[in-house]
Design a protein around this motif. Structure first.
Motif: not given
Length: 464
Positions: A406-419
């Motif tokens: 959650l705290e990673a600034k460069d994390r890309v939000i995708t359907d896979d990451t949400r799952k």
């Protein structure tokens, strides 16, 4: 090079260092005492050369009071050292002579020990000690021959010949003296052995005749003194044995008269009575601890068992039985026997105690059952605690991973990451729920331990 190899020389030298430290400590203690004759004597016995100056300097450096040596200290040291050196060499000679060896002075003088310490030589002291040891050796040889009942004349001649063959000085006076001591022991042993075996002292005549024929000196007074001293013990031992083997004084006195043996009736009867006193007291004690009062049966079977009934039999047996019965018929004993499930003969106890003892016995059995349940509850506590600890570790690790993502600034939000986040969150909730269930189980297990503790305390407390 490893640590052990590196320091091995120091380890091997440690005993020598400790010995040197101890020697130094002893020397300091001697300085404090200030007995210069004793200091000199120790140096002499140790094989050290006389060195008053070195010793005085050492004491001046280490003595606490720093007092100077007393007037005449050097003369005292010198005299003490001379005596110590004499004692050293005299002892060496005495040891050699006592072993039946020829004089070994030259070998000692050339030894590594003497050279290492630079020990001053002293042949007169060695020779004097050797003569003492040689005399002791021949005295012991004569003593052995005398103790074995061998004649003096022939044995002395044989010893003299043996000495000549060994090129060893023979000390006739010492040998004869030792033989006389051994001969006395021979007759003492003969008197003692005859009396111990119940042999009449008239046996002495045959012993004396055989000894004279063999050329052995006879010492009648020594034999009779030993026999008279031991024959009393013979009758005491006989009384002790007969009391529990079906024999009595009448039988023994008849046998003694038949072979001419002196009789000690009083000593026999005292030992006989004392043994039976112990027997009936022990019988009562054996029966009293959990067995019925069976004196009448024991009396009826006494003859068959080889024992006698005496005037005090009933009193001795009853007192011992009562004492042990009182120890047996107590709630504590019933409780412990119940715990061990070893049985309890309640019927041998007083009527008014039986119900209490039965209750205590059953309480002991219940106590062990409860103790087993308590141990199982403790095992449950330990097992659940271990599982809960592992679960908390997993939960903490998972929560750290969630926070990190959650705290990673460069994390890309995708359907896979949400799952993936949803799966982690669900796992966290499942683990939290499981942890709560385990904590409830742990509380229950701990309560059971406490309940069992209280039950065990109540069971023990209520036996009275």
């Amino acid at each position: 090079m490893n640590y052990l190899t590196r320091f091995r020389p120091l380890i091997l030298a440690l005993p020598l260092l400790l010995a040197g430290c101890q020697s130094t400590m002893q020397r300091i203690a001697d300085c404090k005492v200030g007995d210069w004759a004793a200091i000199g004597h120790k140096d002499g016995v140790a094989g050290e050369p006389a060195d008053y100056i070195e010793r005085k300097e050492f004491c001046d450096d280490h003595a606490d009071d720093k007092k100077p040596a007393a007037i005449g200290a050097e003369a005292q040291y010198t005299a003490g050292w001379a005596q110590g050196n004499w004692d050293l060499w005299s002892q060496l000679g005495q040891n050699d002579g006592g072993k039946g060896l020829q004089a070994q002075y030259e070998a000692h003088a050339a030894s590594d020990e003497v050279r290492k310490h630079k020990t001053p030589l002293n042949r007169p002291a060695y020779d004097a000690g050797w003569a003492i040891g040689n005399s002791e050796y021949w005295k012991n040889q004569g003593k052995h021959a005398g103790t074995d009942g061998q004649p003096l004349a022939t044995q002395k001649d044989a010893a003299r010949a043996r000495a000549a063959g060994m090129q060893l000085r023979f000390d006739e006076a010492a040998y004869t003296n030792g033989w006389q001591i051994g001969n006395r022991t021979f007759w003492q042993d003969a008197g003692y052995t005859d009396a111990r075996n119940g042999t009449p002292d008239s046996e002495f005549r045959q012993r004396a005749s055989a000894a004279r024929s063999a050329g052995v000196q006879v010492q009648e007074e020594v034999y009779r003194a030993a026999w008279n001293a031991e024959i009393v013990n013979y009758w005491r031992n006989l009384g002790t044995q007969d009391a529990v083997s079906g024999k009595d004084f009448a039988m023994r006195s008849k046998e003694a008269r038949a072979k001419g043996l002196k009789i000690f009736e009083s000593e026999y009867r005292q030992a006989w009575e004392a043994r039976l006193t112990d027997y009936w007291r022990q019988a009562g004690a054996d029966d009293g601890y959990g067995k019925p009062f069976q004196l009448d049966d024991r009396i009826a079977n006494a003859g068959r068992n080889g024992v006698f009934v005496i005037a005090a039999t009933r009193e001795l047996y009853t007192a011992a039985w009562d004492d042990q019965n009182a120890k047996y018929c107590v709630p504590e004993n019933a409780f412990e026997r119940g715990r061990a499930n070893s049985g309890m003969a309640v019927d041998v106890c007083r009527v008014e105690l039986r119900n209490q003892l039965k209750h205590a016995y059953v309480s002991g059995q219940d106590y062990e059952i409860t103790a087993a349940k308590r141990q199982q509850a403790i095992n449950d506590v330990n097992e659940i605690s271990g599982r809960l600890s592992d679960l908390h570790h997993r939960l903490n690790r998972l929560e750290r991973e969630i926070r990190s993502n959650l705290e990673a600034k460069d994390r890309v939000i995708t359907d896979d990451t949400r799952k993936q986040d949803a799966r982690r969150e669900q796992e966290r909730r499942d683990l939290s729920d499981y942890a709560q269930r385990l904590e409830r189980q742990l509380d229950d297990a701990r309560r059971w331990v406490e309940r069992h503790d209280q039950q065990m305390q109540r069971l023990r407390r209520e036996i009275y």
